[in-house]
Design an enzyme around this catalytic site. Structure first.
Site, short mmCIF file in Angstrom:
data_model
loop_
_atom_site.label_atom_id
_atom_site.label_comp_id
_atom_site.label_asym_id
_atom_site.label_seq_id
_atom_site.Cartn_x
_atom_site.Cartn_y
_atom_site.Cartn_z
N HIS A 1 77.69 164.85 27.31
CA HIS A 1 78.34 163.55 27.47
C HIS A 1 79.40 163.33 26.40
CE1 HIS A 1 78.79 159.50 28.95
NE2 HIS A 1 78.53 158.99 27.77
N THR B 1 72.64 155.27 37.85
CA THR B 1 72.18 154.25 38.79
C THR B 1 73.11 154.13 39.99
OG1 THR B 1 73.37 152.47 37.65
CG2 THR B 1 71.09 152.93 36.95
N ASP C 1 87.22 156.38 33.89
CA ASP C 1 87.86 155.64 32.80
C ASP C 1 88.80 156.57 32.05
OD1 ASP C 1 86.24 157.16 30.91
OD2 ASP C 1 84.59 155.80 31.41
N LYS D 1 89.79 148.87 34.92
CA LYS D 1 89.20 147.60 35.33
C LYS D 1 90.09 146.45 34.89
CE LYS D 1 84.41 149.21 35.00
NZ LYS D 1 83.09 149.00 34.34
N ARG E 1 90.06 142.23 34.87
CA ARG E 1 89.29 141.01 35.15
C ARG E 1 90.19 139.98 35.83
NH1 ARG E 1 84.58 139.02 34.46
NH2 ARG E 1 83.87 140.81 33.24
N ARG F 1 73.05 161.40 25.58
CA ARG F 1 73.85 160.16 25.59
C ARG F 1 73.45 159.22 24.45
NH1 ARG F 1 73.52 158.06 31.70
NH2 ARG F 1 71.49 159.09 31.63
#
Length: 300
Positions: free
Chosen positions: A129, A224, A170, A193, A195, A96
């Site tokens: 990746h 994570t 994405d 996404k 906002r 990555r």
């Protein structure tokens, strides 16, 4: 029975190497590993490799130690007269880190590519990746795709359900969703996404409605788990019946798995490119096919 190549296992891929040796009708060479009290590593080959084409299988789920171990094994193979040394790295550490964002940064995978290119004759990896890392290597690099295996697992486990939709996290990963959707014979989309305010973000499919649907989210890596957990939560709020989080490389740092289940995941699925609690899908057939493809192409 003709054995036409040798398989050598690193410490992280002993079971995978055994299965691949069976699938490719190859001899598995025993290797020894240990760590000295000061942290230095020791490796030893227990078998003759002179004049043989060798495929060294060692995934890098403990990153730095795996890299050093791989270098030491390659040195031993070269010293013992292997005809060719071919690295099989299902999960490649540092892949990555393929771009420089600030002055003074190292492009880490480029640095490692120089080392690998000097100690082996080829590399075989699973779902890098970014595919453009191939340009950093001076030896052939082949990569396999584990997405169909994940989709087949879902297809079989959920009794060929026709209620699925597949989502990528994405737009950049939309090809993964497309491949999975072809196996599941269902629609696919990517998550976008939006906002809403300075503190609030909405995550939803670009076009598809997930209400009452079984949703498979597919990504190359879950690390994570924070963004994935929030995504799962929002999909459930939008009416998704079931949400399955899947990835090729289940890195799952710390409490990542707990985050995903707390976010509402009904199942978390990964492969054994990176050994974890959810590494329930093996890439053994993919690795075996890659090896056979390389042999056919290079005529070794």
């Amino acid at each position: 029975m003709v054995i036409y190549m040798l398989i050598v296992s690193g410490s992280n891929s002993q079971n995978l190497a055994h299965r691949v040796s069976k699938l490719t009708n190859s001899k598995l060479i025993r290797t020894e590993f240990k760590k000295f009290p000061d942290g230095e590593l020791y490796v030893k080959l227990n078998g003759c490799v002179e004049g043989e084409d060798v495929f060294l299988i060692n995934t890098q789920n403990n990153q730095n130690e795996s890299i050093i171990e791989t270098i030491l094994l390659c040195d031993a193979l070269n010293d013992e007269g292997a005809k060719s040394i071919n690295l099989v790295i299902p999960y490649m550490a540092y892949a990555r880190q393929d771009k420089k964002f600030k002055n003074g940064e190292s492009i880490s995978i480029r640095a490692l590519a120089k080392i690998y290119s000097s100690i082996c004759d080829s590399l075989l990896i699973i779902n890098p990746h970014e595919k453009d890392i191939c340009s950093f290597f001076d030896v052939p690099l082949l990569y396999g795709d584990a997405v169909p295996e994940i989709a087949k697992y879902i297809y079989d486990k959920y009794n060929k359900s026709d209620n699925f939709v597949v989502l990528s996290p994405d737009k950049g990963a939309i090809d993964m969703a497309k491949v999975a959707s072809e196996v599941l014979n269902c629609p696919y989309d990517y998550l976008e996404k939006t906002r809403i305010s300075s503190t609030e973000i909405s995550i939803a499919p670009k076009k598809l409605n997930v209400k009452d649907k079984d949703v498979l989210i597919i990504d190359d890596i879950i690390s994570t788990g924070g963004t994935m957990a929030e995504t799962i939560k929002m999909l459930k709020e939008q009416g998704a019946k079931t949400v399955i989080a899947s990835c090729i490389h289940p890195v799952l740092i710390g409490d990542a798995l707990n985050k995903l289940f707390n976010g509402g995941a009904d199942e978390v699925v990964g492969t054994d490119t990176y050994l974890s609690e959810v590494s329930i899908i093996s890439v053994d057939n993919i690795v075996a096919n890659l090896i056979n493809k390389y042999i056919d192409t290079e005529k070794i």
